[in-house]
Design a protein around this motif. Structure first.
Motif, PDB file in Angstrom:
ATOM      1  N   THR A  78      41.455  29.716  50.994  1.00  0.00           N
ATOM      2  CA  THR A  78      41.874  30.749  51.929  1.00  0.00           C
ATOM      3  C   THR A  78      41.675  32.125  51.311  1.00  0.00           C
ATOM      4  OG1 THR A  78      43.693  31.520  53.333  1.00  0.00           O
ATOM      5  CG2 THR A  78      44.294  30.665  51.164  1.00  0.00           C
ATOM      6  N   PHE A  79      41.254  33.071  52.156  1.00  0.00           N
ATOM      7  CA  PHE A  79      41.018  34.442  51.733  1.00  0.00           C
ATOM      8  C   PHE A  79      41.758  35.366  52.689  1.00  0.00           C
ATOM      9  CE2 PHE A  79      38.267  38.313  52.019  1.00  0.00           C
ATOM     10  CZ  PHE A  79      38.512  38.798  50.745  1.00  0.00           C
ATOM     11  N   LEU A  97      42.344  35.479  47.164  1.00  0.00           N
ATOM     12  CA  LEU A  97      41.539  34.285  47.365  1.00  0.00           C
ATOM     13  C   LEU A  97      42.225  33.150  46.612  1.00  0.00           C
ATOM     14  CD1 LEU A  97      38.836  32.991  48.362  1.00  0.00           C
ATOM     15  CD2 LEU A  97      37.863  33.644  46.149  1.00  0.00           C
ATOM     16  N   LYS A 153      44.484  30.968  42.080  1.00  0.00           N
ATOM     17  CA  LYS A 153      44.572  32.131  42.967  1.00  0.00           C
ATOM     18  C   LYS A 153      44.133  33.360  42.195  1.00  0.00           C
ATOM     19  CE  LYS A 153      48.659  33.520  44.483  1.00  0.00           C
ATOM     20  NZ  LYS A 153      49.874  33.574  45.338  1.00  0.00           N
ATOM     21  N   ASN A 185      42.967  37.846  42.767  1.00  0.00           N
ATOM     22  CA  ASN A 185      42.880  39.027  43.621  1.00  0.00           C
ATOM     23  C   ASN A 185      41.532  39.687  43.368  1.00  0.00           C
ATOM     24  OD1 ASN A 185      43.081  41.630  44.794  1.00  0.00           O
ATOM     25  ND2 ASN A 185      45.323  41.481  44.728  1.00  0.00           N
ATOM     26  N   LEU A 186      40.658  39.671  44.369  1.00  0.00           N
ATOM     27  CA  LEU A 186      39.318  40.207  44.189  1.00  0.00           C
ATOM     28  C   LEU A 186      39.318  41.717  43.979  1.00  0.00           C
ATOM     29  CD1 LEU A 186      37.188  38.141  46.726  1.00  0.00           C
ATOM     30  CD2 LEU A 186      37.851  37.604  44.385  1.00  0.00           C
ATOM     31  N   THR A 211      34.779  36.060  56.152  1.00  0.00           N
ATOM     32  CA  THR A 211      35.204  34.722  55.744  1.00  0.00           C
ATOM     33  C   THR A 211      34.254  34.174  54.684  1.00  0.00           C
ATOM     34  OG1 THR A 211      36.255  34.177  57.851  1.00  0.00           O
ATOM     35  CG2 THR A 211      35.486  32.337  56.515  1.00  0.00           C
ATOM     36  N   PRO A 212      34.747  33.786  53.505  1.00  0.00           N
ATOM     37  CA  PRO A 212      33.866  33.200  52.490  1.00  0.00           C
ATOM     38  C   PRO A 212      33.200  31.925  52.995  1.00  0.00           C
ATOM     39  CG  PRO A 212      35.967  33.840  51.525  1.00  0.00           C
ATOM     40  CD  PRO A 212      36.127  33.946  53.013  1.00  0.00           C
ATOM     41  N   VAL A 262      31.149  34.909  48.586  1.00  0.00           N
ATOM     42  CA  VAL A 262      31.960  35.994  49.140  1.00  0.00           C
ATOM     43  C   VAL A 262      31.126  37.264  49.146  1.00  0.00           C
ATOM     44  CG1 VAL A 262      34.120  37.278  48.972  1.00  0.00           C
ATOM     45  CG2 VAL A 262      34.008  34.933  48.096  1.00  0.00           C
TER      46      VAL A 262
END
Length: 440
Positions: free
Chosen positions: A141-142, A148, A160, A162-163, A179-180, A189
């Motif tokens: 899930t993103f 992410l 998990k 954080n981009l 959406t990846p 991504v």
């Protein structure tokens, strides 16, 4: 004492029994099968091979169950085995959640992925807009704020990240709602926005190991787009035929093909934004659609649509060999196209359905369906095209060269997610509820 021959027969029978059990409906192999694994369905093309699907329903007719949701979102659900996954905002309006329900309509678990939700243009969207994806063993899930995450089927967090912390702050007006794309062991991504690392002409495409969350490769995506045109809300898609397989990213005035092994650029097609009448607020929302031999590339704000033949290299913008056709205007602004049996279907934001000849791009028809904003993407299923309007009306149109409305169906709740088809059912995610639709 059993003979060697007897032992051999017994061993073969045991093996056959194990194989049979694995493929029974209640076997582990069946449970791990991703029926609708991502936003655009089993093959990522907005189509399904499901048959015997309902075409008519209302708030009671053919409604198998209805599951109230804690908050709104436009994310399309995904289905694996007997489990349905979807994202949502929490009741407090801040939490960003991943939900798991079973196919009987029971909520199995809820996980808080993070917080910091923001509403987008009133109720048009929020940070739970990107859709999840699943490989049947894990769900990914993103969130539009950069979170992410990977969970197993029971909701245990695997990793998990954080981009924004890893790649820099997002600078995009409505949140990074792309959406990846899950493909094999990789999550692709795209982070197309600007400025990027103090360079206003950069965007990033990254491949992430689905098992660990670690980066496999990154590619800097160069563009000469300016202002809001550097922003992209599209999602990466995969092109595949018997000879080639590559990633497509769409945004910042270009559609670009990338090698899967390292993200390197194969070709790019520009001139998607008219240079002579440049609109600094134009950004792409609808993603390309792919079928063997053809890539259909939408743009934005009533602009052009182009058909691209795969196989090019370098800049193919002006290539007569690889740019097959151009529809000069009336692109779908938000819904992504569908290609099926020699036809291209484009759902305009106003609900008009356009059908084009896939070989030539020639308009076959443009007809009105439901006069209401359309935010979700059309889906082909069982001989029909399903188009979902913002007011909750789903119009079912027979696929083919002759326009025919089969039914108009209304659940009475607003919808921005695309419909999902799995095991003879339709799953509709409204801003309030998740519906299962099928024969009662």
């Amino acid at each position: 004492m059993p003979t060697n021959f007897t032992r051999t027969i017994f061993a073969l029978l045991c093996l056959l029994t194990l194989l049979a059990l694995a493929f029974l409906p209640d076997g582990s192999a069946a449970e791990s099968t991703s029926v609708w694994p991502g936003w655009r369905g089993p093959k990522g093309d907005g189509k399904t091979s499901e048959t015997n699907l309902p075409t008519e329903w209302d708030q009671e007719k053919n409604i198998l169950w209805k599951l109230p949701l804690p908050g709104p979102a436009g994310a399309t659900p995904v289905v694996a085995g007997d489990r349905i996954f979807l994202t949502s905002v929490g009741e407090n309006g801040d939490d960003l959640l991943l939900l798991c329900a079973d196919t009987s309509g029971k909520l199995l678990w809820t996980r808080k992925v993070g917080g910091g939700n923001e509403a987008v243009r009133g109720d048009e969207g929020n940070y739970a807009s990107p859709s999840p994806s699943t490989d049947g063993e894990h769900v990914f899930t993103f969130m539009a704020n950069g979170l992410l995450a990977c969970y197993d089927m029971d909701g245990n967090e695997i990793w998990k990240k954080n981009l924004q912390e890893e790649y820099g702050a997002f600078d995009i007006q409505f949140g990074l709602s792309s959406t990846p794309l899950l493909d094999g062991d990789k999550l692709y991504v795209q982070m197309i926005h600007g400025p990027w690392n103090e360079d206003p002409h950069m965007g990033l495409v990254v491949a992430i190991d689905k098992r660990t969350g670690k980066e496999i490769w990154r590619h800097e995506r160069k563009t000469d787009a300016i202002d809001e045109c550097k922003h992209s809300y599209t999602s990466p898609v995969l092109y595949e035929d018997d000879e080639q397989r590559f990633l497509l990213t769409h945004g910042a005035d270009y559609c670009i093909a990338h090698r899967l092994e390292d993200g390197g650029e194969i070709w790019r097609c520009g001139n998607l934004h008219p240079k002579g009448n440049y609109n600094k607020t134009l950004r792409f929302v609808a993603s390309p659609a792919c079928a063997p031999g053809l890539i259909v590339v939408p743009t934005a704000k009533k602009g052009k649509v182009i058909g691209i033949r795969p196989g090019g290299s370098g800049d193919i913008t002006d290539s007569e060999e690889f740019v097959a056709w151009t529809l000069p205007r009336n692109t779908p602004d938000v819904p992504s196209p569908v290609i099926h049996e020699g036809m291209v279907y484009l759902c305009r934001e106003n609900g008009n359905l356009m059908a084009l000849d896939a070989e030539t791009g020639k308009l076959v028809y443009e007809e009105r369906t439901t006069r209401e904003r359309h935010r979700s993407s059309p889906v082909y299923a069982d001989g029909n095209i399903y188009l979902t309007a913002r007011n909750g009306v789903v119009t079912v149109v027979r696929a083919g060269k002759d326009f025919e409305v089969i039914a108009r169906n209304d659940v009475g709740e607003p919808i921005t997610a695309s419909p999902v088809f799995a095991n003879g059912r339709i799953y509709l995610r409204t801003l309030k509820s998740l519906y299962a639709i099928g024969p009662q």
